[in-house]
Design an enzyme around this catalytic site. Structure first.
Site, short mmCIF file in Angstrom:
data_model
loop_
_atom_site.label_atom_id
_atom_site.label_comp_id
_atom_site.label_asym_id
_atom_site.label_seq_id
_atom_site.Cartn_x
_atom_site.Cartn_y
_atom_site.Cartn_z
CG ASP A 103 -2.05 0.96 1.20
OD1 ASP A 103 -3.12 0.68 0.64
OD2 ASP A 103 -1.86 2.06 1.76
CG ASP A 119 -5.68 -5.25 -3.21
OD1 ASP A 119 -6.71 -4.60 -2.96
OD2 ASP A 119 -4.55 -4.73 -3.24
CG HIS A 131 -5.54 -3.48 0.26
ND1 HIS A 131 -4.86 -3.20 -0.91
CD2 HIS A 131 -5.22 -2.48 1.13
CE1 HIS A 131 -4.15 -2.09 -0.76
NE2 HIS A 131 -4.35 -1.64 0.46
#
Length: 303
Positions: free
Chosen positions: A120, A253, A282
């Site tokens: 991320d 994801d 995710h």
């Protein structure tokens, strides 16, 4: 800049998070970054970078196996998250500021021969810094992450970015940002009450959430973005990156699906690596910690 600190009692008795806390001042205004630092100090470090809206708690199941294998693990809480200082205004956060704060920690600890694991926003920061400080990084593992090039968005790209654009709009506009529920929507397994409490712990009320609100808007979406030039420069360096580069994306994801293929195709160090697809959402650290540790340790073992 006004900033606040989350009261320490919010973090009391968190299950599976026994790690001693360390703090480093990362700018002249007094902001401090919390980080976990486990394992032998003389060992080459594994730097684990979290994203939005998590903190080093995300790595609680990955830190012990890597330490048990003889490695040092450093897992910071980005400014605005976890136990780190939290500026209270969204405008006090920028992509560049996050890079500078994280760079200050790396330099303060004099981390070298780094194995980077990033996911991320940890990827947006880690990949930038790896190209800006290549002498400190030995290898990279990316899970559900990317480095935006900030080029003009074409109409055909809108579908691929739909999940992110929906999330970005929600984070910017919603009056209530339910941190633990957001993390839960990004995991395949169901988090229990203690885990949900841990993800909410850094944010007693909305004053503490400016950093979490800021991140989605800071993702560079076009060439006029302040981060565009730096990210494009970083991509030119990544296209010459010959050190080991491994992807470990998850199967579930919607935000980063397919981006691992772009990384593998464009980064020379990705050639011939044992890229993995793990089962998870995710926040794949919650779903596939053992597999991720195996991938990291396997890459290190290759030299």
């Amino acid at each position: 800049m006004d900033f606040i600190e989350t009261p320490s009692d919010r973090f009391r008795d968190l299950r599976d998070y026994p790690f001693a806390g360390h703090f480093a001042q990362v700018d002249e205004r007094g902001l401090s970054m919390h980080y976990v630092d486990e394992g032998p100090r003389g060992a080459a470090p594994i730097l684990m970078l979290h994203g939005e809206p998590t903190w080093s708690y995300l790595y609680r199941h990955m830190i012990p196996p890597c330490v048990a294998a003889g490695h040092r693990v450093v897992a910071p809480d980005l400014i605005g998250f976890g136990k780190s200082s939290k500026p209270t205004r969204v405008r006090d956060y920028s992509y560049l500021a996050h890079c500078q704060w994280l760079r200050a920690l790396i330099e303060a600890l004099d981390l070298r021969d780094i194995t980077l694991f990033c996911q991320d926003w940890g990827s947006l920061l880690g990949l930038r810094l790896a190209t800006e400080m290549p002498e400190r990084f030995a290898r990279i593992v990316v899970g559900n992450g990317f480095l935006p090039e900030a080029k003009p968005m074409r109409f055909k790209d809108l579908g691929a970015n739909a999940a992110f654009l929906i999330w970005r709009t929600f984070a910017i506009t919603t009056p209530y940002l339910p941190i633990a529920r957001i993390v839960q929507t990004g995991t395949r397994r169901t988090l229990d009450a203690e885990e949900l409490r841990a993800y909410d712990a850094p944010f007693p009320d909305r004053r503490y959430k400016a950093g979490a609100r800021a991140f989605p808007k800071l993702v560079p979406m076009g060439p006029k973005d302040p981060a565009a030039a730096d990210n494009q420069r970083a991509w030119r360096a990544l296209e010459r990156w010959t050190k080991p580069f491994l992807t470990t994306f998850s199967s579930g994801d919607p935000i980063t699906r397919g981006l691992e293929r772009k990384l593998q195709a464009r980064i020379p160090g990705a050639a011939g690596q044992a890229h993995r697809r793990v089962r998870g959402g995710h926040f794949l650290q919650e779903d596939a910690a053992a597999e991720l540790c195996a991938a990291i340790l396997g890459l290190i073992a290759k030299g």
